[in-house]
Design a protein around this motif. Structure first.
Motif, mmCIF file in Angstrom:
data_model
loop_
_atom_site.group_PDB
_atom_site.id
_atom_site.type_symbol
_atom_site.label_atom_id
_atom_site.label_comp_id
_atom_site.label_asym_id
_atom_site.label_seq_id
_atom_site.Cartn_x
_atom_site.Cartn_y
_atom_site.Cartn_z
ATOM 1 N N LEU A 10 13.105 -0.120 -8.168
ATOM 2 C CA LEU A 10 12.345 0.363 -8.336
ATOM 3 C C LEU A 10 12.468 1.461 -8.765
ATOM 4 C CD1 LEU A 10 10.299 -1.517 -5.209
ATOM 5 C CD2 LEU A 10 10.450 -2.212 -7.932
ATOM 6 N N PHE A 11 12.983 2.137 -8.007
ATOM 7 C CA PHE A 11 13.169 3.974 -7.883
ATOM 8 C C PHE A 11 14.577 3.954 -8.711
ATOM 9 C CE2 PHE A 11 10.478 3.267 -4.822
ATOM 10 C CZ PHE A 11 8.829 4.278 -4.989
ATOM 11 N N GLN A 12 14.567 5.140 -9.473
ATOM 12 C CA GLN A 12 15.862 6.278 -9.887
ATOM 13 C C GLN A 12 15.789 7.762 -9.296
ATOM 14 O OE1 GLN A 12 16.275 5.569 -13.532
ATOM 15 N NE2 GLN A 12 14.360 7.027 -14.581
ATOM 16 N N GLN A 13 17.040 7.677 -8.687
ATOM 17 C CA GLN A 13 17.038 9.562 -8.547
ATOM 18 C C GLN A 13 16.865 10.441 -9.622
ATOM 19 O OE1 GLN A 13 17.076 9.325 -5.004
ATOM 20 N NE2 GLN A 13 16.637 11.792 -4.997
ATOM 21 N N ARG A 14 16.391 11.312 -9.361
ATOM 22 C CA ARG A 14 16.218 12.621 -10.661
ATOM 23 C C ARG A 14 16.475 13.179 -9.043
ATOM 24 N NH1 ARG A 14 15.103 11.453 -16.156
ATOM 25 N NH2 ARG A 14 15.262 9.019 -16.545
ATOM 26 N N GLY A 15 17.320 14.410 -9.991
ATOM 27 C CA GLY A 15 17.523 15.703 -8.659
ATOM 28 C C GLY A 15 17.068 15.155 -7.061
ATOM 29 N N GLU A 55 0.701 -1.083 -0.012
ATOM 30 C CA GLU A 55 0.056 -0.126 -0.015
ATOM 31 C C GLU A 55 0.722 1.189 0.293
ATOM 32 O OE1 GLU A 55 -4.131 1.513 2.490
ATOM 33 O OE2 GLU A 55 -2.013 0.854 4.012
ATOM 34 N N ASN A 56 2.188 1.119 1.060
ATOM 35 C CA ASN A 56 3.439 2.480 0.791
ATOM 36 C C ASN A 56 2.789 2.515 -0.012
ATOM 37 O OD1 ASN A 56 5.557 3.574 1.996
ATOM 38 N ND2 ASN A 56 4.380 4.149 3.304
ATOM 39 N N PHE A 57 4.096 1.896 -0.712
ATOM 40 C CA PHE A 57 4.253 1.648 -2.357
ATOM 41 C C PHE A 57 3.774 2.498 -3.598
ATOM 42 C CE2 PHE A 57 5.255 -0.889 -6.336
ATOM 43 C CZ PHE A 57 6.754 0.165 -6.535
ATOM 44 N N ILE A 58 2.844 2.141 -3.378
ATOM 45 C CA ILE A 58 1.505 2.326 -4.518
ATOM 46 C C ILE A 58 0.915 3.500 -4.065
ATOM 47 C CG2 ILE A 58 -0.823 1.833 -5.096
ATOM 48 C CD1 ILE A 58 -0.497 -1.270 -4.557
ATOM 49 N N VAL A 59 0.866 3.697 -2.929
ATOM 50 C CA VAL A 59 0.816 5.418 -2.494
ATOM 51 C C VAL A 59 1.998 6.463 -3.270
ATOM 52 C CG1 VAL A 59 -0.077 7.329 -1.029
ATOM 53 C CG2 VAL A 59 -1.292 4.955 -0.559
ATOM 54 N N GLN A 98 12.218 -0.766 3.261
ATOM 55 C CA GLN A 98 11.900 -2.447 3.164
ATOM 56 C C GLN A 98 10.773 -2.849 1.833
ATOM 57 O OE1 GLN A 98 9.363 -1.329 6.842
ATOM 58 N NE2 GLN A 98 10.595 -3.057 8.220
ATOM 59 N N PHE A 99 10.160 -2.239 1.454
ATOM 60 C CA PHE A 99 9.470 -2.783 0.044
ATOM 61 C C PHE A 99 10.667 -3.414 -0.978
ATOM 62 C CE2 PHE A 99 7.000 -2.926 -3.905
ATOM 63 C CZ PHE A 99 6.249 -3.820 -3.128
ATOM 64 N N GLN A 100 11.411 -1.940 -1.018
ATOM 65 C CA GLN A 100 12.803 -2.786 -2.195
ATOM 66 C C GLN A 100 13.295 -3.874 -1.949
ATOM 67 O OE1 GLN A 100 13.683 -0.146 -5.124
ATOM 68 N NE2 GLN A 100 14.264 -2.626 -5.291
ATOM 69 N N LYS A 101 13.941 -3.613 -0.256
ATOM 70 C CA LYS A 101 14.556 -5.383 -0.518
ATOM 71 C C LYS A 101 13.851 -6.610 -0.777
ATOM 72 C CE LYS A 101 16.714 -3.072 3.837
ATOM 73 N NZ LYS A 101 16.601 -3.104 5.304
ATOM 74 N N TYR A 102 12.703 -6.123 -0.472
ATOM 75 C CA TYR A 102 12.178 -7.554 -1.516
ATOM 76 C C TYR A 102 12.520 -7.983 -2.942
ATOM 77 C CZ TYR A 102 9.044 -8.459 2.690
ATOM 78 O OH TYR A 102 8.964 -8.661 3.915
ATOM 79 N N PHE A 103 13.165 -6.801 -3.831
ATOM 80 C CA PHE A 103 13.440 -6.567 -5.330
ATOM 81 C C PHE A 103 14.148 -6.907 -5.463
ATOM 82 C CE2 PHE A 103 9.103 -4.720 -4.385
ATOM 83 C CZ PHE A 103 8.051 -6.470 -5.173
ATOM 84 N N LYS A 160 12.677 10.950 -6.170
ATOM 85 C CA LYS A 160 12.689 9.745 -6.950
ATOM 86 C C LYS A 160 11.650 9.022 -7.513
ATOM 87 C CE LYS A 160 14.648 6.995 -2.580
ATOM 88 N NZ LYS A 160 14.415 6.434 -2.114
ATOM 89 N N GLN A 161 12.187 8.623 -8.935
ATOM 90 C CA GLN A 161 10.918 8.113 -10.108
ATOM 91 C C GLN A 161 11.300 6.898 -9.981
ATOM 92 O OE1 GLN A 161 12.099 10.182 -13.628
ATOM 93 N NE2 GLN A 161 10.666 12.071 -12.803
ATOM 94 N N LEU A 162 10.120 6.139 -10.730
ATOM 95 C CA LEU A 162 10.387 4.317 -10.720
ATOM 96 C C LEU A 162 10.855 4.244 -11.708
ATOM 97 C CD1 LEU A 162 5.673 4.439 -10.541
ATOM 98 C CD2 LEU A 162 7.985 2.745 -9.114
ATOM 99 N N THR A 163 11.639 3.508 -11.686
ATOM 100 C CA THR A 163 11.897 2.239 -12.992
ATOM 101 C C THR A 163 10.844 2.064 -13.963
ATOM 102 O OG1 THR A 163 12.044 0.656 -11.811
ATOM 103 C CG2 THR A 163 14.186 2.577 -11.274
ATOM 104 N N ASP A 164 11.495 1.400 -15.048
ATOM 105 C CA ASP A 164 10.231 0.683 -15.961
ATOM 106 C C ASP A 164 9.935 -0.287 -15.261
ATOM 107 O OD1 ASP A 164 10.817 2.991 -17.704
ATOM 108 O OD2 ASP A 164 12.247 1.801 -19.087
ATOM 109 N N TYR A 165 10.842 -1.039 -14.140
ATOM 110 C CA TYR A 165 10.849 -1.770 -13.652
ATOM 111 C C TYR A 165 9.583 -1.646 -12.023
ATOM 112 C CZ TYR A 165 11.325 -6.203 -10.463
ATOM 113 O OH TYR A 165 10.861 -7.715 -9.766
ATOM 114 N N GLY A 166 9.679 -0.534 -11.669
ATOM 115 C CA GLY A 166 9.474 -0.117 -10.688
ATOM 116 C C GLY A 166 7.852 -0.137 -10.737
ATOM 117 N N ALA A 167 7.776 0.496 -12.408
ATOM 118 C CA ALA A 167 6.386 1.389 -13.064
ATOM 119 C C ALA A 167 5.458 -0.533 -12.903
ATOM 120 C CB ALA A 167 6.199 2.163 -14.418
#
Length: 82
Positions: free
Chosen positions: A54-59, A14-18, A45-50, A62-69
């Motif tokens: 899931l994210f890339q830093q932009r300035g 839920e946290n990740f989706i929001v 914590q959620f990122q540790k499951y993958f 954080k933005q979703l990577t294609d995999y994160g999306a």
């Protein structure tokens, strides 16, 4: 998206989706009635499951990577199917 036998707690999903939808930690925390540090910890914590990021830093954001999306869409669909 194979998870193997790892069960990801629903509150982390839920946290990740929001966060993925708002792209704002303060908004995520407010929506979920949490503190910003708590919301941030749950994203970490959620990122540790993958294995892939899931994210890339932009300035400063954080933005979703294609995999994160892809992960986000998978869980949104899975939750709606419940």
């Amino acid at each position: 998206l194979k998870r193997g036998f790892k069960v990801i707690p629903l509150h982390l999903i839920e946290n990740f989706i929001v966060y993925a939808e708002t792209r704002n930690l303060a908004k995520t925390a407010k929506i979920l009635q949490q503190t910003q540090p708590s919301a941030s910890r749950q994203i970490v914590q959620f990122q540790k499951y993958f294995k892939k990021s899931l994210f890339q830093q932009r300035g400063t954001q954080k933005q979703l990577t294609d995999y994160g999306a892809e992960v986000c869409e998978y869980y949104k669909k899975s939750i709606l199917d419940l």
